[in-house]
Motif scaffolding. Structure first.
Motif, PDB file in Angstrom:
ATOM      1  N   VAL A  95       0.989  -1.051  -0.012  1.00  0.00           N
ATOM      2  CA  VAL A  95      -0.005   0.165   0.001  1.00  0.00           C
ATOM      3  C   VAL A  95       0.844   1.112  -0.010  1.00  0.00           C
ATOM      4  N   VAL A  96       0.784   2.069  -1.090  1.00  0.00           N
ATOM      5  CA  VAL A  96       1.740   3.034  -1.284  1.00  0.00           C
ATOM      6  C   VAL A  96       1.070   4.533  -1.079  1.00  0.00           C
ATOM      7  N   ASP A  97       1.667   5.226  -0.170  1.00  0.00           N
ATOM      8  CA  ASP A  97       1.072   6.628  -0.089  1.00  0.00           C
ATOM      9  C   ASP A  97       2.446   7.445   0.358  1.00  0.00           C
ATOM     10  N   VAL A  98       2.828   8.280  -0.858  1.00  0.00           N
ATOM     11  CA  VAL A  98       3.961   8.850  -0.667  1.00  0.00           C
ATOM     12  C   VAL A  98       4.003  10.174   0.038  1.00  0.00           C
TER      13      VAL A  98
ATOM     14  N   ALA B  12      -6.235   8.884   2.659  1.00  0.00           N
ATOM     15  CA  ALA B  12      -6.105   7.632   1.718  1.00  0.00           C
ATOM     16  C   ALA B  12      -5.134   6.657   2.289  1.00  0.00           C
ATOM     17  N   GLY B  13      -3.981   6.810   2.631  1.00  0.00           N
ATOM     18  CA  GLY B  13      -3.012   5.529   3.163  1.00  0.00           C
ATOM     19  C   GLY B  13      -3.593   4.833   3.968  1.00  0.00           C
TER      20      GLY B  13
ATOM     21  N   PHE C 139      -0.080  -3.783  -5.825  1.00  0.00           N
ATOM     22  CA  PHE C 139       0.375  -2.347  -5.228  1.00  0.00           C
ATOM     23  C   PHE C 139      -0.843  -1.572  -5.227  1.00  0.00           C
ATOM     24  N   VAL C 140      -1.298  -1.077  -4.014  1.00  0.00           N
ATOM     25  CA  VAL C 140      -2.380  -0.281  -4.097  1.00  0.00           C
ATOM     26  C   VAL C 140      -1.901   1.176  -4.100  1.00  0.00           C
ATOM     27  N   VAL C 141      -2.394   1.791  -5.012  1.00  0.00           N
ATOM     28  CA  VAL C 141      -2.046   3.245  -5.480  1.00  0.00           C
ATOM     29  C   VAL C 141      -3.161   4.298  -4.560  1.00  0.00           C
ATOM     30  N   THR C 142      -2.773   4.802  -3.504  1.00  0.00           N
ATOM     31  CA  THR C 142      -4.103   5.344  -2.524  1.00  0.00           C
ATOM     32  C   THR C 142      -4.340   6.680  -2.893  1.00  0.00           C
TER      33      THR C 142
END
Length: 233
Positions: free
Chosen positions: A20-23, A97-98, A136-139
């Motif tokens: 789970v991606v949250d930059v 989101a994340g 890969f979860v693009v949040t």
């Protein structure tokens, strides 16, 4: 490795492995919390749940997106968090989101939460565990956030090839809508260094693994041997 890149709304069944991606900024903040000594991070379903957990555990540190609010100790900003001593503390995190993305895949066998600051360690963990099928979860932005997609694609490539150049992926993240909104003050609860901190590649040597513990989704750091250590074993 078979990699899929999906938004939260596109998730139908729990994948075997989810990253789970949250930059910008949930999982950059989470990494900084561990860097500042936090023991674990509880990912809250809602602001009300975060406040309820804080109410039952006054020594826990609660943080949220946006401006400061009653009941919360701080906000979802790496620039602000880096000045806090979180040694041995539990952090409660609720973001737009994340945390939503992580909770959406809580039934997966392995859930990793990631951003550029832990990209290398995340790729090494996927490689070490020989993960063949990874979602890969693009949040951000209903799965369209380019900073999250760029980071996800970078981790996927680095999992199968350690020599992957990060420059283009970091450029995309730096030119994303989220980066512009943070830099221009569109979002609240922001430190001037937030964008730069979110683009700091491999700042931390650990991956972040989320598991269900007593019905709570709990994130913990997971040490991953560096390539140098791996080569010497």
């Amino acid at each position: 490795m078979d990699a899929r890149f999906l938004g939260i709304a596109q998730l139908v069944d729990a994948p075997p492995v989810a990253v789970v991606v949250d930059v910008m900024r949930a999982f950059t903040v989470a990494a900084w919390a561990f860097g500042q000594g936090a023991e674990r991070i509880v990912l809250a379903e809602s602001l009300d749940e975060a406040l309820a957990l804080k109410g039952r555990h006054p020594d826990w540190v609660a943080l949220k997106d946006g401006p400061p609010a009653p009941g919360f100790d701080t906000v979802n900003s790496p620039g602000l968090l880096r000045s806090l001593d979180l040694g041995g503390r539990t952090v409660v995190q609720k973001t737009t989101a994340g945390t939503v993305g992580a909770l959406a895949v809580k039934e997966a066998s392995l859930v990793l939460c990631a951003s550029f600051v832990v990209a290398g360690a995340t790729a090494r963990l996927l490689r070490t565990r020989k993960c063949a099928d990874v979602t890969f979860v693009v949040t951000g932005e209903d799965g369209q956030a380019d900073e999250d997609l760029a980071c996800a694609q970078y981790i996927a490539r680095r999992t199968t090839g350690a020599g992957t150049d990060a420059a283009e992926f970091l450029r995309r993240a730096g030119e994303s809508r989220a980066a512009a909104e943070l830099a221009e003050g569109v979002r609240q609860g922001v430190h001037p260094d937030d964008v730069a901190l979110c683009l700091e590649l491999d700042r931390f040597p650990f991956a972040m693994v989320a598991t269900l513990e007593d019905s709570l989704m709990v994130l913990r750091p997971c040490a991953v041997p560096s390539p140098t250590v791996e080569a010497s074993i």
